[in-house]
Design an enzyme around this catalytic site. Structure first.
Site, mmCIF file in Angstrom:
data_model
loop_
_atom_site.group_PDB
_atom_site.id
_atom_site.type_symbol
_atom_site.label_atom_id
_atom_site.label_comp_id
_atom_site.label_asym_id
_atom_site.label_seq_id
_atom_site.Cartn_x
_atom_site.Cartn_y
_atom_site.Cartn_z
ATOM 1 C CG HIS A 87 5.152 -9.544 5.900
ATOM 2 N ND1 HIS A 87 4.202 -10.395 5.355
ATOM 3 C CD2 HIS A 87 4.484 -8.752 6.777
ATOM 4 C CE1 HIS A 87 3.027 -10.137 5.907
ATOM 5 N NE2 HIS A 87 3.170 -9.137 6.768
ATOM 6 C CB SER A 88 3.857 -5.875 4.136
ATOM 7 O OG SER A 88 2.852 -4.926 3.909
ATOM 8 C CG MET A 89 7.894 -1.270 2.272
ATOM 9 S SD MET A 89 8.349 0.065 3.427
ATOM 10 C CE MET A 89 9.579 -0.777 4.436
ATOM 11 C CB SER A 114 5.359 -12.732 2.903
ATOM 12 O OG SER A 114 4.467 -12.742 3.997
#
Length: 246
Positions: A87-89, A114
């Protein structure tokens, strides 16, 4: 200290799912997944150094180095098919880990990216160069449980260093087009109200893999997956073709 937190060992599971947290996040973010995910899947959440039970370990400030360390730690656990969820990073790190694993002959079966722009479209925003209050404000804007921790002065002193480290890590990251292209299927999942990534940006994940690509948009902001956990896990089940929890 080991790199992964496995809330429930499942020696019978046919597949492992390695989950990579967001900037400022820790392995505990994925702990609730264990109750929802199929018994056929064993969850291993990555614990980045410098936080939680690894608070004494030196932080890693380079995304490519962190990906190499995670990929190396995964090697003994690749005796079963494995998928990556970031997710993200964590999505960008999952992509880099997948490339390394593929290069070493143990490619994952799928990558779930994500809440993230693709590796070659990172944007120009720099949060890590701002003062403490501005970093906290950015975390609050994005939401998530980590933002609440930053409101507490005692916790803020512990949390802010690794939050800033992670923002700098992903802001300094540069995609390296050289080398073998990813051949692993990728699913990008975003919230429809995420200020960090648009549908058009998420669709560009298709450009970094020769595998099949799918885009899933769910209601919510940057941390849509907290409220839509069941929908996200249902997508994982469907994609990996594993039976859901009875």
């Amino acid at each position: 200290m080991t790199w992964f937190r496995c809330p429930e060992n499942r020696p019978w599971a046919s597949m492992r799912l390695f989950c990579l947290p967001h900037a400022g996040g820790s392995a505990v973010f994925y702990r609730p997944w264990v109750k929802e995910i199929s018994p056929a899947v064993e969850v291993h959440a990555v614990q980045y150094p410098g936080r939680a039970d690894r608070i004494a370990d030196a932080m890693v400030g380079d995304a490519h180095q962190l990906a190499r360390l995670v990929a190396g730690a995964m090697a003994p656990l690749m005796d079963r098919p494995a998928a990556l969820f970031g997710h993200s990073m964590g999505a960008v790190l999952a992509y880099e880990v997948a490339r390394l694993l593929q290069e070493r002959g143990s490619a994952p079966v799928h990558v779930f990216a994500s809440g993230a722009r693709p590796p070659h479209d990172r944007g120009e925003d720099r949060v890590s160069d701002k003062d403490d209050d501005a970093v906290v404000a950015e975390m609050v804007k994005l939401g998530g449980s980590d933002a609440e921790a930053l409101r507490e002065p005692e916790l803020r002193e512990l949390v802010l260093p690794y939050v800033r480290n992670d923002f700098k890590l992903i802001e300094d990251y540069a995609h390296r087009a050289a080398g073998p292209r990813l051949a692993v299927p990728v699913t990008a999942i975003i919230g429809d109200a995420d200020p960090h990534v648009s549908r058009a940006q998420a669709a560009r994940w298709a450009e970094v893999t020769d595998g099949r690509f799918a885009l899933k948009v769910l209601p919510g902001g940057h941390f849509y997956l907290t409220e839509r956990q069941r929908d996200v896990i249902a997508e994982v089940h469907r994609t990996l073709e594993v039976p859901a929890v009875p």
